[in-house]
Design a protein around this motif. Structure first.
Motif, PDB file in Angstrom:
ATOM      1  N   HIS A   1      -9.627 -19.149  -4.934  1.00 59.87           N
ATOM      2  CA  HIS A   1      -9.743 -17.879  -4.204  1.00 59.87           C
ATOM      3  C   HIS A   1     -10.262 -18.100  -2.781  1.00 59.87           C
ATOM      4  CE1 HIS A   1      -9.255 -15.931  -8.141  1.00 59.87           C
ATOM      5  NE2 HIS A   1      -8.977 -14.827  -7.466  1.00 59.87           N
ATOM      6  N   VAL A   2     -11.049 -19.149  -2.576  1.00 59.94           N
ATOM      7  CA  VAL A   2     -11.603 -19.431  -1.251  1.00 59.94           C
ATOM      8  C   VAL A   2     -10.606 -20.185  -0.374  1.00 59.94           C
ATOM      9  CG1 VAL A   2     -13.387 -20.729   0.005  1.00 59.94           C
ATOM     10  CG2 VAL A   2     -14.007 -19.388  -2.031  1.00 59.94           C
ATOM     11  N   ALA A   3      -9.961 -21.225  -0.953  1.00 62.67           N
ATOM     12  CA  ALA A   3      -9.145 -22.127  -0.125  1.00 62.67           C
ATOM     13  C   ALA A   3      -7.693 -22.228  -0.553  1.00 62.67           C
ATOM     14  CB  ALA A   3      -9.780 -23.522  -0.129  1.00 62.67           C
ATOM     15  N   GLY A   4      -7.317 -21.572  -1.640  1.00 64.81           N
ATOM     16  CA  GLY A   4      -5.942 -21.663  -2.120  1.00 64.81           C
ATOM     17  C   GLY A   4      -5.795 -22.668  -3.245  1.00 64.81           C
ATOM     18  N   SER A   5      -4.826 -22.419  -4.112  1.00 68.88           N
ATOM     19  CA  SER A   5      -4.620 -23.287  -5.279  1.00 68.88           C
ATOM     20  C   SER A   5      -4.221 -24.705  -4.883  1.00 68.88           C
ATOM     21  CB  SER A   5      -3.533 -22.695  -6.193  1.00 68.88           C
ATOM     22  OG  SER A   5      -3.954 -21.490  -6.769  1.00 68.88           O
ATOM     23  N   ASN A   6      -3.310 -24.828  -3.913  1.00 66.21           N
ATOM     24  CA  ASN A   6      -2.784 -26.151  -3.560  1.00 66.21           C
ATOM     25  C   ASN A   6      -3.837 -27.070  -2.967  1.00 66.21           C
ATOM     26  OD1 ASN A   6      -0.244 -25.614  -4.500  1.00 66.21           O
ATOM     27  ND2 ASN A   6       0.588 -25.024  -2.512  1.00 66.21           N
ATOM     28  N   ALA A   7      -4.784 -26.500  -2.218  1.00 66.59           N
ATOM     29  CA  ALA A   7      -5.801 -27.329  -1.557  1.00 66.59           C
ATOM     30  C   ALA A   7      -6.612 -28.117  -2.588  1.00 66.59           C
ATOM     31  CB  ALA A   7      -6.720 -26.463  -0.703  1.00 66.59           C
ATOM     32  N   LEU A   8      -7.063 -27.435  -3.658  1.00 63.80           N
ATOM     33  CA  LEU A   8      -7.856 -28.132  -4.670  1.00 63.80           C
ATOM     34  C   LEU A   8      -6.966 -29.016  -5.536  1.00 63.80           C
ATOM     35  CD1 LEU A   8     -10.646 -28.600  -5.822  1.00 63.80           C
ATOM     36  CD2 LEU A   8     -10.289 -26.683  -7.380  1.00 63.80           C
TER      37      LEU A   8
ATOM     38  N   ARG B   1      -6.427 -29.159 -15.247  1.00 64.99           N
ATOM     39  CA  ARG B   1      -7.004 -28.405 -14.129  1.00 64.99           C
ATOM     40  C   ARG B   1      -5.926 -28.073 -13.091  1.00 64.99           C
ATOM     41  NH1 ARG B   1     -12.252 -31.488 -12.011  1.00 64.99           N
ATOM     42  NH2 ARG B   1     -12.352 -29.639 -10.672  1.00 64.99           N
ATOM     43  N   VAL B   2      -5.082 -29.051 -12.793  1.00 67.54           N
ATOM     44  CA  VAL B   2      -4.020 -28.835 -11.806  1.00 67.54           C
ATOM     45  C   VAL B   2      -3.034 -27.776 -12.295  1.00 67.54           C
ATOM     46  CG1 VAL B   2      -2.033 -29.911 -10.671  1.00 67.54           C
ATOM     47  CG2 VAL B   2      -4.226 -31.112 -10.754  1.00 67.54           C
ATOM     48  N   LYS B   3      -2.662 -27.845 -13.572  1.00 63.28           N
ATOM     49  CA  LYS B   3      -1.744 -26.843 -14.134  1.00 63.28           C
ATOM     50  C   LYS B   3      -2.352 -25.443 -14.073  1.00 63.28           C
ATOM     51  CE  LYS B   3       0.879 -29.815 -17.297  1.00 63.28           C
ATOM     52  NZ  LYS B   3       1.128 -30.160 -18.721  1.00 63.28           N
ATOM     53  N   ALA B   4      -3.659 -25.354 -14.346  1.00 61.17           N
ATOM     54  CA  ALA B   4      -4.334 -24.049 -14.285  1.00 61.17           C
ATOM     55  C   ALA B   4      -4.342 -23.519 -12.849  1.00 61.17           C
ATOM     56  CB  ALA B   4      -5.760 -24.174 -14.817  1.00 61.17           C
ATOM     57  N   LEU B   5      -4.533 -24.402 -11.873  1.00 57.96           N
ATOM     58  CA  LEU B   5      -4.516 -23.992 -10.466  1.00 57.96           C
ATOM     59  C   LEU B   5      -3.123 -23.528 -10.044  1.00 57.96           C
ATOM     60  CD1 LEU B   5      -6.759 -26.840  -9.037  1.00 57.96           C
ATOM     61  CD2 LEU B   5      -7.264 -24.393  -8.850  1.00 57.96           C
TER      62      LEU B   5
END
Length: 690
Positions: free
Chosen positions: A261-268, A356-360
């Motif tokens: 929510h702060v930086a976007g899904s792809n960034a993390l 974690r990546v799939k959840a993002l």
């Protein structure tokens, strides 16, 4: 920032609270029992002494009182213990020193709606974490937490990705369940100390025993009661932690959602996929300089070299470079991991990166304004603090004289030489990374297909079968552990089918059959390849050289396991030197070691004599190895080890392993380089004929 927690999060939070209540209730019961034992023993002792006052009854009275008091002391001692996290290896930074980084942190703190960290530290590694000192009162009072950021991490991400990573950490700051973490952390410390940190109690027992022989009776009583308490604590430890670790995994997912929510899904997601790669690159640099200690060479800046290694490895692996950083896709990782087994590691505090990546990706939160500049640009004065962190890492190394810094150009050249020396030609499409070009005698003979080309021999499908074999072998290892009860769970999934733990034996048989089938298929591939190059060598009148290269490698391959067994045997039979044991046992073990050294020295001499210039063996090491081979070194004399000779022994064992591995690889590489030469000649001939 309000991000809803999942139903699983709430469920495990309730379970964790219940487990803490159960521990507290159990502990209070044990404490009341210990008080009762102390009072009971005291009253019994006084009764015995007053009934018949004499020396023996006085000793009995004091002994009973001391036994009860010891048990009570054991239960109370660790409850109020203070746990301080060491920060000597860290570098504290202030806002005045790193204004841009602190501005980013302030921005995230405001967005997440949490408190600013008490202190901010930089470490050398590829990591970010929250930590704090803990004591009994930290379970009840507010705690200001510290933030630790690895410079190796900053060097491996964009500013947007760093924002996502720090938002994840601050997401933990904002979680109300962090108070549960404080409770569980302290409970764990109490239980761990009671189970494993009893040196002071053992010393007290020793002093008590020296006062009087009668003490042994009362020590035995205390030890018996304490052992029963520890038996209960082991079960409580497992119960508390299994619930907490399940909550911890949910907390990671929730913190990821906050970061998205702060930086976007792809960034993390992008930073998570790159983290292992960046860590591998930094570890390579650190291992490189560890080998350079004896040459009095150190790094100018390990982070320039980490970035250099990342780029060269990315080029070798054909990774896309975006914003100056390698982009690692989830599908790339899945190519190497073809496991069909899915079980939740109940002792893991973090979910798998893949989950974690799939959840993002499922959240799919997109930010329009992103900063893809390097995160290192946030550090002031051209990241001068990174040099300080790098220097601090080398400050503890004991050099013989002032070390010489290695320039980045020299480091790069050395690394490129290493890739060339230890790399296999990329034309093989990684087929020989986990496969040996050996033709087994019992492999069915397959005729060479006229239309078969070099590329047909090394297709992605054939390479994937190697990764599938590796994954199957890993699955077999895990399922075997389930069968033996080493991994405790009720159910698990394999190929999307649910199995009970009682069915693990049947599944194991299926996996073993699958392994056999794939191994047979790979053997056929190896036979096809060998036939293809045998034909090319005949066409080019190079059959004799082809056979010599192949059989030189195949002969070494045949004896490799036996040679490896000598190394394993020496390692296992020198482990006693790191243990406390009676002198007679040490002398017996060394006598046995001397017997084993005879064959080991012969193998080492043979490896040393066959080593060529490619092994790059230091002349000092050669002198050390010859001293070891030619002399009967004394490792233990009277009552102490001979440290100088032990160092020679351990250096010889390590050198043997490197010589063995290098010799094997160089023979394999020589054969593979030759068949590439045959293929290049073949292509040249085809061009000429056309």
């Amino acid at each position: 920032m309000k991000v809803e927690v999942s139903a699983s999060f709430k469920k495990y939070a309730r379970k964790t609270i219940l487990s803490i209540v159960v521990f507290a209730f159990s502990y209070i019961c044990m404490l009341i029992l210990a008080i009762g034992i102390t009072v009971g023993f005291t009253l019994l002792g006084l009764f015995i002494f007053t009934s018949k006052p004499m020396f023996i009854t006085a000793v009995l009275c004091l002994g009973l009182f001391a036994s009860g008091l010891t048990v009570l002391f054991f239960l109370l001692k660790f409850v109020f213990a203070f746990t301080k996290i060491e920060t000597d290896h860290l570098t504290e930074i202030k806002a005045r020193d790193e204004p841009q980084l602190f501005a980013l942190i302030h921005n995230i703190v405001n967005e997440v709606e949490t408190s600013f960290p008490k202190k901010v530290f930089l470490s050398h590694d590829v990591n970010a974490s929250v930590f704090y000192d803990s004591n009994f009162w930290s379970m009840f009072l507010p705690i200001r937490k510290n933030l630790q950021i690895g410079v190796g991490l900053i060097n491996s991400v964009t500013q947007q990705e760093l924002k996502a990573i720090l938002a994840h950490e601050f997401g933990h700051f904002s979680q109300r369940s962090m108070k549960l973490v404080s409770y569980v952390y302290h409970v764990n410390q109490v239980i761990y100390n009671m189970l494993y940190k009893n040196d002071s109690l053992d010393n007290s027992f020793q002093k008590w025993e020296n006062v009087s022989g009668y003490s042994a009776i009362f020590i035995g009583i205390s030890v018996f009661i304490i052992k029963q308490i520890q038996y209960i604590l082991k079960y409580l430890y497992e119960y508390v932690n299994l619930n907490y670790l399940a909550l911890s995994r949910e907390m990671e997912f929730h913190a990821d959602a906050i970061a998205a929510h702060v930086a976007g899904s792809n960034a993390l997601a992008d930073s998570l996929l790159r983290m292992g790669f960046a860590n591998h690159a930094l570890n390579y640099v650190l291992n490189f300089y560890e080998r350079k200690f004896s040459e009095n060479i150190r790094s100018n800046n390990i982070y320039l070299e980490q970035r250099c290694v990342m780029h060269l490895l990315a080029e070798k692996s054909r990774y896309l470079i975006r914003a100056g950083l390698p982009q690692i896709e989830l599908t790339t990782l899945k190519r190497y991991d073809k496991s069909k087994l899915n079980l939740e590691n109940q002792w893991s505090s973090h979910p798998r990166d893949e989950d974690r990546v799939k959840a993002l990706y499922a959240l799919n939160i997109v930010k329009n304004e992103v900063s893809n500049e390097p995160a290192m640009d946030l550090l002031s004065n051209d990241a001068a603090i990174a040099n300080q962190v790098s220097d601090k890492l080398f400050s503890s190394v004991q050099y013989q004289h002032a070390p010489t810094p290695l320039e980045i150009t020299s480091f790069r050249a050395d690394f490129e030489d290493s890739i060339k020396k230890y790399g296999i030609n990329p034309k093989f499409n990684d087929f020989y990374d986990y496969n040996d070009p050996i033709v087994k005698v019992d492999t069915p003979t397959t005729p060479v297909q006229p239309e078969l080309s070099f590329d047909d021999l090394f297709t992605d499908r054939k390479v994937d079968s190697l990764y599938e074999l590796l994954s199957l072998k890993n699955d077999k290892y895990v399922v075997e552990a389930i069968c033996k009860g080493e991994i405790k769970l009720k159910t698990f999934d394999y190929e999307d089918k649910k199995y009970r733990y009682t069915e693990a034996g049947d599944l194991l048989q299926k996996i073993e059959n699958d392994i056999t089938n794939i191994e047979q298929q790979i053997d056929i591939y190896n036979r096809q390849i060998h036939n293809y190059f045998t034909q090319l060598s005949c066409e080019q009148n190079l059959r004799e050289e082809f056979d010599r290269k192949y059989y030189d490698y195949a002969a070494f391959h045949k004896t490799f396991d036996e040679s490896q067994a000598h190394y394993t045997e020496m390692v296992e039979n020198t482990e006693f030197m790191f243990q406390n044991m009676p002198i007679a046992d040490i002398e017996a073990r060394i006598s046995d070691l001397k017997r084993r050294e005879i064959a080991f020295k012969k193998k080492l001499r043979k490896l040393l004599e066959s080593a060529d210039d490619g092994h790059n063996i230091d002349q000092t090491l050669i002198l050390t190895l010859n001293k070891y081979i030619d002399h009967d070194l004394m490792y233990f004399n009277v009552n102490q080890y001979k440290e100088e000779n032990l160092n020679i022994l351990f250096e010889a064992i390590a050198a043997y392993k490197k010589l063995l591995d290098d010799s094997y690889f160089f023979k394999k590489k020589a054969y593979l380089d030759f068949i590439i030469f045959l293929e290049e000649n073949n292509m040249d001939n085809k061009q000429l004929s056309s």
